[in-house]
Write a protein that holds these residues in place. Structure first.
Motif, PDB file in Angstrom:
ATOM      1  N   LEU A 171      12.313  -0.154  -9.022  1.00 21.20           N
ATOM      2  CA  LEU A 171      11.318  -0.569  -8.037  1.00 21.20           C
ATOM      3  C   LEU A 171      12.032  -1.295  -6.907  1.00 21.20           C
ATOM      4  CD1 LEU A 171       8.665  -2.080 -10.510  1.00 21.20           C
ATOM      5  CD2 LEU A 171       9.090   0.330  -9.934  1.00 21.20           C
ATOM      6  N   VAL A 172      11.836  -0.822  -5.669  1.00 24.03           N
ATOM      7  CA  VAL A 172      12.530  -1.413  -4.529  1.00 24.03           C
ATOM      8  C   VAL A 172      11.515  -1.707  -3.421  1.00 24.03           C
ATOM      9  CG1 VAL A 172      14.636  -0.147  -5.096  1.00 24.03           C
ATOM     10  CG2 VAL A 172      13.050   0.798  -3.405  1.00 24.03           C
ATOM     11  N   GLY A 173      11.922  -2.573  -2.480  1.00 30.65           N
ATOM     12  CA  GLY A 173      11.072  -2.938  -1.365  1.00 30.65           C
ATOM     13  C   GLY A 173      11.251  -2.013  -0.180  1.00 30.65           C
ATOM     14  N   PRO A 174      10.450  -2.207   0.864  1.00 32.17           N
ATOM     15  CA  PRO A 174      10.487  -1.301   2.026  1.00 32.17           C
ATOM     16  C   PRO A 174      11.809  -1.330   2.773  1.00 32.17           C
ATOM     17  CG  PRO A 174       9.121  -3.224   2.479  1.00 32.17           C
ATOM     18  CD  PRO A 174       9.426  -3.260   1.012  1.00 32.17           C
ATOM     19  N   ASP A 175      12.536  -2.442   2.714  1.00 27.82           N
ATOM     20  CA  ASP A 175      13.779  -2.567   3.471  1.00 27.82           C
ATOM     21  C   ASP A 175      15.023  -2.421   2.607  1.00 27.82           C
ATOM     22  OD1 ASP A 175      12.301  -3.014   5.795  1.00 27.82           O
ATOM     23  OD2 ASP A 175      12.190  -5.170   5.434  1.00 27.82           O
ATOM     24  N   TRP A 176      14.852  -2.109   1.333  1.00 26.77           N
ATOM     25  CA  TRP A 176      16.026  -1.936   0.469  1.00 26.77           C
ATOM     26  C   TRP A 176      16.703  -0.611   0.821  1.00 26.77           C
ATOM     27  CZ3 TRP A 176      17.669   1.468  -3.458  1.00 26.77           C
ATOM     28  CH2 TRP A 176      18.727   1.001  -4.249  1.00 26.77           C
ATOM     29  N   ASP A 177      18.019  -0.645   1.018  1.00 23.02           N
ATOM     30  CA  ASP A 177      18.731   0.562   1.449  1.00 23.02           C
ATOM     31  C   ASP A 177      19.930   0.877   0.562  1.00 23.02           C
ATOM     32  OD1 ASP A 177      20.408  -1.469   2.145  1.00 23.02           O
ATOM     33  OD2 ASP A 177      20.622  -0.902   4.255  1.00 23.02           O
ATOM     34  N   GLY A 178      19.843   0.493  -0.703  1.00 22.95           N
ATOM     35  CA  GLY A 178      20.950   0.785  -1.610  1.00 22.95           C
ATOM     36  C   GLY A 178      20.918   2.220  -2.111  1.00 22.95           C
ATOM     37  N   LEU A 179      21.929   2.581  -2.894  1.00 24.09           N
ATOM     38  CA  LEU A 179      22.019   3.906  -3.501  1.00 24.09           C
ATOM     39  C   LEU A 179      21.477   3.864  -4.928  1.00 24.09           C
ATOM     40  CD1 LEU A 179      25.630   4.897  -2.359  1.00 24.09           C
ATOM     41  CD2 LEU A 179      23.443   5.575  -1.310  1.00 24.09           C
ATOM     42  N   LYS A 180      20.971   4.991  -5.411  1.00 21.68           N
ATOM     43  CA  LYS A 180      20.439   5.042  -6.774  1.00 21.68           C
ATOM     44  C   LYS A 180      21.588   4.897  -7.768  1.00 21.68           C
ATOM     45  CE  LYS A 180      18.988   8.862  -8.889  1.00 21.68           C
ATOM     46  NZ  LYS A 180      18.136  10.006  -9.308  1.00 21.68           N
ATOM     47  N   PRO A 181      21.546   3.870  -8.599  1.00 27.22           N
ATOM     48  CA  PRO A 181      22.625   3.685  -9.576  1.00 27.22           C
ATOM     49  C   PRO A 181      22.609   4.782 -10.629  1.00 27.22           C
ATOM     50  CG  PRO A 181      21.359   1.660  -9.250  1.00 27.22           C
ATOM     51  CD  PRO A 181      20.581   2.767  -8.622  1.00 27.22           C
ATOM     52  N   ALA A 182      23.758   5.063 -11.189  1.00 25.93           N
ATOM     53  CA  ALA A 182      23.855   6.019 -12.289  1.00 25.93           C
ATOM     54  C   ALA A 182      22.998   5.534 -13.451  1.00 25.93           C
ATOM     55  CB  ALA A 182      25.309   6.164 -12.733  1.00 25.93           C
ATOM     56  N   GLY A 183      22.271   6.458 -14.063  1.00 26.64           N
ATOM     57  CA  GLY A 183      21.420   6.104 -15.193  1.00 26.64           C
ATOM     58  C   GLY A 183      19.979   5.814 -14.820  1.00 26.64           C
ATOM     59  N   ILE A 184      19.699   5.617 -13.526  1.00 26.67           N
ATOM     60  CA  ILE A 184      18.326   5.379 -13.072  1.00 26.67           C
ATOM     61  C   ILE A 184      17.614   6.727 -12.934  1.00 26.67           C
ATOM     62  CG2 ILE A 184      16.902   4.625 -11.128  1.00 26.67           C
ATOM     63  CD1 ILE A 184      17.884   2.319 -12.795  1.00 26.67           C
ATOM     64  N   THR A 185      16.439   6.846 -13.536  1.00 28.23           N
ATOM     65  CA  THR A 185      15.694   8.103 -13.517  1.00 28.23           C
ATOM     66  C   THR A 185      15.145   8.417 -12.139  1.00 28.23           C
ATOM     67  OG1 THR A 185      15.071   7.668 -15.820  1.00 28.23           O
ATOM     68  CG2 THR A 185      13.840   9.396 -14.653  1.00 28.23           C
ATOM     69  N   ASP A 186      14.559   7.394 -11.492  1.00 25.33           N
ATOM     70  CA  ASP A 186      13.967   7.609 -10.170  1.00 25.33           C
ATOM     71  C   ASP A 186      13.800   6.263  -9.483  1.00 25.33           C
ATOM     72  OD1 ASP A 186      12.942   8.954  -8.033  1.00 25.33           O
ATOM     73  OD2 ASP A 186      11.057   9.548  -8.985  1.00 25.33           O
ATOM     74  N   ILE A 190      11.285   4.023  -6.976  1.00 25.76           N
ATOM     75  CA  ILE A 190       9.903   3.889  -6.521  1.00 25.76           C
ATOM     76  C   ILE A 190       9.867   2.768  -5.485  1.00 25.76           C
ATOM     77  CG2 ILE A 190       7.538   3.347  -7.191  1.00 25.76           C
ATOM     78  CD1 ILE A 190       8.204   4.435  -9.961  1.00 25.76           C
ATOM     79  N   ARG A 191       9.423   3.098  -4.277  1.00 27.44           N
ATOM     80  CA  ARG A 191       9.466   2.133  -3.168  1.00 27.44           C
ATOM     81  C   ARG A 191       8.083   1.530  -2.918  1.00 27.44           C
ATOM     82  NH1 ARG A 191      13.358   1.188   0.617  1.00 27.44           N
ATOM     83  NH2 ARG A 191      14.502   3.045  -0.118  1.00 27.44           N
ATOM     84  N   SER A 192       8.045   0.214  -2.864  1.00 32.03           N
ATOM     85  CA  SER A 192       6.822  -0.509  -2.539  1.00 32.03           C
ATOM     86  C   SER A 192       6.703  -0.675  -1.025  1.00 32.03           C
ATOM     87  CB  SER A 192       6.830  -1.895  -3.200  1.00 32.03           C
ATOM     88  OG  SER A 192       5.791  -2.716  -2.682  1.00 32.03           O
ATOM     89  N   PRO A 193       5.487  -0.590  -0.464  1.00 31.32           N
ATOM     90  CA  PRO A 193       5.316  -0.812   0.977  1.00 31.32           C
ATOM     91  C   PRO A 193       5.568  -2.256   1.400  1.00 31.32           C
ATOM     92  CG  PRO A 193       3.422   0.341   0.035  1.00 31.32           C
ATOM     93  CD  PRO A 193       4.236  -0.182  -1.102  1.00 31.32           C
ATOM     94  N   THR A 194       5.531  -3.194   0.429  1.00 27.46           N
ATOM     95  CA  THR A 194       5.768  -4.603   0.728  1.00 27.46           C
ATOM     96  C   THR A 194       6.785  -5.159  -0.255  1.00 27.46           C
ATOM     97  OG1 THR A 194       3.974  -5.364  -0.719  1.00 27.46           O
ATOM     98  CG2 THR A 194       3.405  -4.889   1.586  1.00 27.46           C
TER      99      THR A 194
END
Length: 478
Positions: free
Chosen positions: A158-173, A175-179
């Motif tokens: 779960l990430v925020g609207p301004d998070w710009d990292g890369l998907k870590p290995a092992g993470i399935t998907d 999901i970005r929150s609007p806030t």
């Protein structure tokens, strides 16, 4: 920051320039706003901001927990970035939120996702109904995690609207929150047998949320049945009157700037934000206007917010004296239903996950009261049509459980004791006194005073979603 954010926070000249050529003129700050105009804007600000201030205050209280635990031995709480889980139905004495249910095992946690992405573990629930309801600062749901979506077991970031990292290995998907501010309320179905509670413990213990920095790629396990009790702070004067008072009118406009900062404007809301900024600017320079805001908040709470507690003012008529929720958890700019639900029964699921039906009245339009015995008969084949489960819950006049020695607060799919009539219909009996004989197995105890009834249809079929199914008429038993 988005262009809309710049407009609502920059100097007037810079904000006007940010809008670009041909944009409408922004309000001029520094004006001496007269009380009548300020009151008008303040009333709208109170209605618009009420659910967001509510969210901010719940987050502030819940995340004070030093570790996952049970606040007052009742409510699951956790530090920011984590979720606390129950291991059984919620206690009937809870006052954190109105209209809880005893059909699912709940969890609760709050996050700041731009600062700290959060991993949500999804174990293999098999055929059991489950959903992780994820809410942004506006109380809109985001993401799709649950049985209705065919979600696979794994790790969801779960990430925020301004998070710009890369998907870590092992993470399935991801999901970005609007806030950035968000919260999660997992719901896992449980029937009312003790055996089922034992069966779900291995799954419940893997419902774990934690900051990304703690992710190892391996499922973490917490024995939620062994959570420590965390002493609850002293209750305010209003707590005995119902739900914890999460919005205090006298303090609302002190918190209102934080509410604006928590959410960027939706398309079309820029003008509304500009008026709110103008109001804040004017009151910062005028002590009389500050007091006027307090007076307006108190008045609006009484005349606009309080009436939403009546079910007839929520949603749309559903037939036979019931109302049904609309736009739940996907409010957008439907401020009427967003604020109404935040007052009456905050944290609905979206319609595709749950449809809600509720009423304060019987089929003749009379107030429900426990001194009468009522019959609610679902005709053969007319139980709520669902892919998940359904329930009928009784609440007292505060939209909370009515404590009773039988510890029965709802009936439905979970209820193994229900007995059908010979023709396959199902009659539920509701009242303060036992109906007697075989009817007792289908009895929902009520207080002697007024109460309301509430149907949940989880993962409804088409007839639920399109409104063609109607709840049965509530009649006084002969």
């Amino acid at each position: 920051m988005t262009a809309a954010s710049v407009v609502t926070s920059a100097t007037p000249a810079a904000a006007q320039q940010a809008l670009g050529p041909g944009a409408p003129t922004l309000p001029v700050t520094g004006v001496a706003m007269h009380p009548g105009y300020a009151r008008t804007i303040a009333q709208m600000a109170y209605v618009w901001g009420w659910p967001i201030v509510n969210m901010l205050n719940r987050k502030a209280r819940i995340t004070q927990a030093p570790s996952p635990g049970l606040l007052g031995g009742i409510l699951p709480v956790a530090p920011r970035g984590q979720v606390g889980m129950l291991h059984d139905y919620i206690e009937p004495s809870e006052t954190f939120v109105t209209c809880p249910n005893q059909d699912v095992v709940y969890g609760l946690g709050f996050f700041e996702l731009d600062d700290e992405p959060v991993v949500a573990q999804v174990p293999d629930f098999g055929d059991r109904f489950w959903v992780y309801a994820l809410y942004d600062a506006r109380t809109d749901q985001f993401g799709q995690l649950g049985k209705p979506y065919g979600t696979k077991p794994g790790f969801y970031l779960l990430v925020g609207p301004d998070w710009d990292g890369l998907k870590p290995a092992g993470i399935t998907d991801i999901i970005r929150s609007p806030t950035s501010l968000a919260n999660a309320i997992p719901r896992i179905f449980q029937d009312d047998t003790g055996e089922d509670n034992k069966d779900i413990q291995p799954f419940i213990n893997q419902v774990v949320f934690y900051p990304l920095k703690d992710f190892t790629g391996q499922m973490k396990t917490i024995e939620w049945a062994k959570l420590i009790d965390i002493p609850a702070p002293p209750a305010d004067d209003a707590a005995a009157e119902g739900e914890t008072r999460w919005v205090v009118p006298e303090k609302f406009f002190e918190q209102f700037p934080d509410a604006i900062a928590a959410v960027d404007p939706l398309p079309g809301e820029e003008a509304l934000y500009a008026q709110f900024r103008l109001l804040i600017d004017a009151t910062e320079r005028d002590e009389e206007l500050k007091q006027m805001l307090v007076d307006t908040a108190i008045e609006t709470e009484e005349k606009v917010i309080a009436p939403f507690f009546d079910w007839q003012r929520n949603g749309l008529p559903a037939g036979n004296g019931w109302n049904r929720s609309v736009n739940n958890a996907q409010w957008g700019i439907d401020y009427f239903n967003r604020t109404g639900t935040a007052k009456s029964n905050m944290f609905d699921n979206r319609p595709s996950e749950t449809q809600y039906f509720y009423t304060d009245f019987d089929g003749s339009g009379d107030q429900l009261t426990g001194v009468k015995l009522y019959e609610i008969t679902f005709a053969p084949g007319e139980d709520p049509p669902v892919n998940g489960f359904w329930s009928l819950t009784l609440y007292n006049d505060k939209h909370l459980f009515h404590p009773n020695e039988h510890e029965r607060y709802s009936v439905g799919t979970k209820s193994r004791q229900l007995k059908r009539n010979k023709d396959g219909s199902l009659t539920i009996y509701v009242g303060a006194e036992r109906p007697g004989g075989e009817k007792d197995s289908n009895w929902l105890p009520a207080p002697h005073g007024i109460f309301s009834l509430y149907i949940r249809a989880y993962w409804g079929k088409d007839e639920i979603l399109d409104g063609s199914w109607q709840p049965p008429k509530i009649t006084v038993a002969a």
